[in-house]
Write a protein that holds these residues in place. Structure first.
Motif, short mmCIF file in Angstrom:
data_model
loop_
_atom_site.label_atom_id
_atom_site.label_comp_id
_atom_site.label_asym_id
_atom_site.label_seq_id
_atom_site.Cartn_x
_atom_site.Cartn_y
_atom_site.Cartn_z
N LEU A 1 -2.73 1.57 2.54
CA LEU A 1 -3.35 2.88 2.68
C LEU A 1 -2.72 3.70 3.81
O LEU A 1 -2.55 4.91 3.68
N PHE A 2 -2.41 3.06 4.92
CA PHE A 2 -1.81 3.77 6.06
C PHE A 2 -0.31 3.86 5.82
O PHE A 2 0.42 2.88 5.98
N HIS A 3 0.16 5.05 5.43
CA HIS A 3 1.56 5.18 5.02
C HIS A 3 2.12 6.50 5.53
O HIS A 3 2.46 7.40 4.74
N ARG B 1 -6.22 6.43 -3.68
CA ARG B 1 -6.31 5.26 -4.54
C ARG B 1 -4.90 4.87 -4.99
O ARG B 1 -4.07 5.75 -5.22
N CYS B 2 -4.65 3.58 -5.13
CA CYS B 2 -3.34 3.08 -5.55
C CYS B 2 -3.52 2.15 -6.75
O CYS B 2 -4.38 1.27 -6.72
N CYS C 1 -11.23 -1.33 0.10
CA CYS C 1 -10.10 -1.68 0.96
C CYS C 1 -10.18 -3.16 1.24
O CYS C 1 -11.23 -3.68 1.60
N SER C 2 -9.07 -3.86 1.07
CA SER C 2 -9.05 -5.28 1.37
C SER C 2 -8.87 -5.50 2.86
O SER C 2 -8.58 -4.57 3.62
N ALA C 3 -9.04 -6.73 3.29
CA ALA C 3 -8.85 -7.05 4.70
C ALA C 3 -7.43 -6.76 5.17
O ALA C 3 -7.18 -6.55 6.35
N ALA C 4 -6.49 -6.72 4.22
CA ALA C 4 -5.09 -6.41 4.56
C ALA C 4 -4.81 -4.92 4.52
O ALA C 4 -3.66 -4.50 4.60
N SER C 5 -5.86 -4.10 4.39
CA SER C 5 -5.75 -2.64 4.39
C SER C 5 -4.92 -2.12 3.23
O SER C 5 -4.15 -1.18 3.36
N VAL C 6 -5.08 -2.76 2.08
CA VAL C 6 -4.49 -2.25 0.86
C VAL C 6 -5.61 -1.81 -0.06
O VAL C 6 -6.76 -2.23 0.07
N CYS D 1 -6.77 8.26 8.31
CA CYS D 1 -6.50 6.82 8.30
C CYS D 1 -5.73 6.36 7.07
O CYS D 1 -5.33 5.20 6.99
N SER D 2 -5.51 7.25 6.10
CA SER D 2 -4.74 6.90 4.90
C SER D 2 -3.72 7.99 4.60
O SER D 2 -3.73 8.59 3.52
#
Length: 298
Positions: A200-202, A244-245, A8-13, A141-142
């Protein structure tokens, strides 16, 4: 050495590791033209269950979401403390025997939400009831198009009710499988859907009503969940979700995956189309994919 698993990146992607990218497109969940509304459960060894400990960035993301969004991402029904303790203790006894989890430091947790800080996966606890298995506690959370507060306390059929055609396709089979699932055995499945982004949060549905040009498909993402089921003594069932995306543009390097996806799109039921991008843009996506692969005649 490059990371082995998605991070997970700091931008939550979601940023998949290079090895995961190749593994995913060579063996996609739609392989052979399989459509999303299918059980597709396969038995896996317990060593493959929750195999990856959480990394620090993902842990910080979960902690932040729990603090900012509270019961939107971690909630439980009253009087479920005993069953949560049972499952948490069983998880701890298994996971912390593995060398990979040596750096994860549990603090004698008793709630499912606390154990969600051990792994990158979301965790959902279901218990048997006269009406079928009910969702009684979760750390989510995702989420992919659903909200925990709308689903908590519902049976599995109630959880799936918002997805057109899903209960009709797999509802009875899921209920029977849950009842017959042997204690301790792990089953796994993967699903797939196309999203506009890789956050991730969608929890909310996406609006696909605007026109989508074929060239726009380059910017879309394939979102896939790896889900597992495991039953414990006296019936509680732990359902895990790992998201995963992958950029859809990566499919250009995997013509077999593109061809199988074309086949899967052609096999979608009206309900499956309605629940996804294909309700509006199936033809644009098909035209995009034809540049890389050919559908199997059915």
């Amino acid at each position: 050495m490059p990371p082995r698993v998605a991070r997970c990146s700091a931008a939550s992607v979601c940023v998949p590791a290079e090895t995961e990218v190749a593994d995913f497109w060579r063996n996609p969940p739609w392989q052979g033209g399989r459509t999303p509304f299918r059980m597709g459960l396969q038995r896996v060894p317990s060593s493959a269950w929750l195999a990856d400990p959480i990394d620090e960035v993902m842990r910080e993301r979960k902690v932040r979401l729990m603090a900012e969004r509270g019961r939107e991402v971690a909630d439980q029904e009253a009087d479920t403390e005993d069953v949560q303790r049972q499952v948490v203790a069983a998880m701890a006894s298994e996971l912390f025997e593995r060398p990979a989890f040596a750096r994860v430091r549990p603090r004698d947790p008793e709630r499912l939400a606390e154990t969600a800080l051990w792994v990158p996966d979301d965790l959902c606890l279901l218990v048997p009831s006269p009406d079928g298995y009910r969702l009684v506690a979760a750390s989510l959370c995702s989420p992919s198009y659903w909200r925990l507060q709308e689903k908590l306390g519902r049976t599995i059929q109630g959880v799936h009710a918002a997805v057109p055609g899903l209960n009709e396709a797999v509802g009875d089979g899921v209920a029977r499988f849950f009842d017959r699932l042997p204690v301790g055995t792990v089953f796994q499945r993967r699903n797939w859907n196309i999203h506009r982004g890789n956050h991730l949060f969608h929890p909310q549905n996406e609006d696909w009503s605007a026109p989508l040009a074929v060239a726009d498909c380059e910017s879309l993402y394939m979102r896939s969940e790896t889900q597992t089921l495991r039953k414990y003594a006296k019936g509680p069932l732990l359902f895990t979700i790992r998201v995963r995306c992958f950029p859809l543009a990566q499919i250009a390097d995997y013509p077999s995956a593109a061809g199988d996806l074309l086949t899967a799109i052609g096999r979608l039921s009206p309900e499956e189309r309605q629940a996804s991008v294909f309700a509006h843009h199936g033809e644009a996506l098909a035209r995009y994919l034809r540049a890389f692969g050919s559908a199997v005649e059915t």
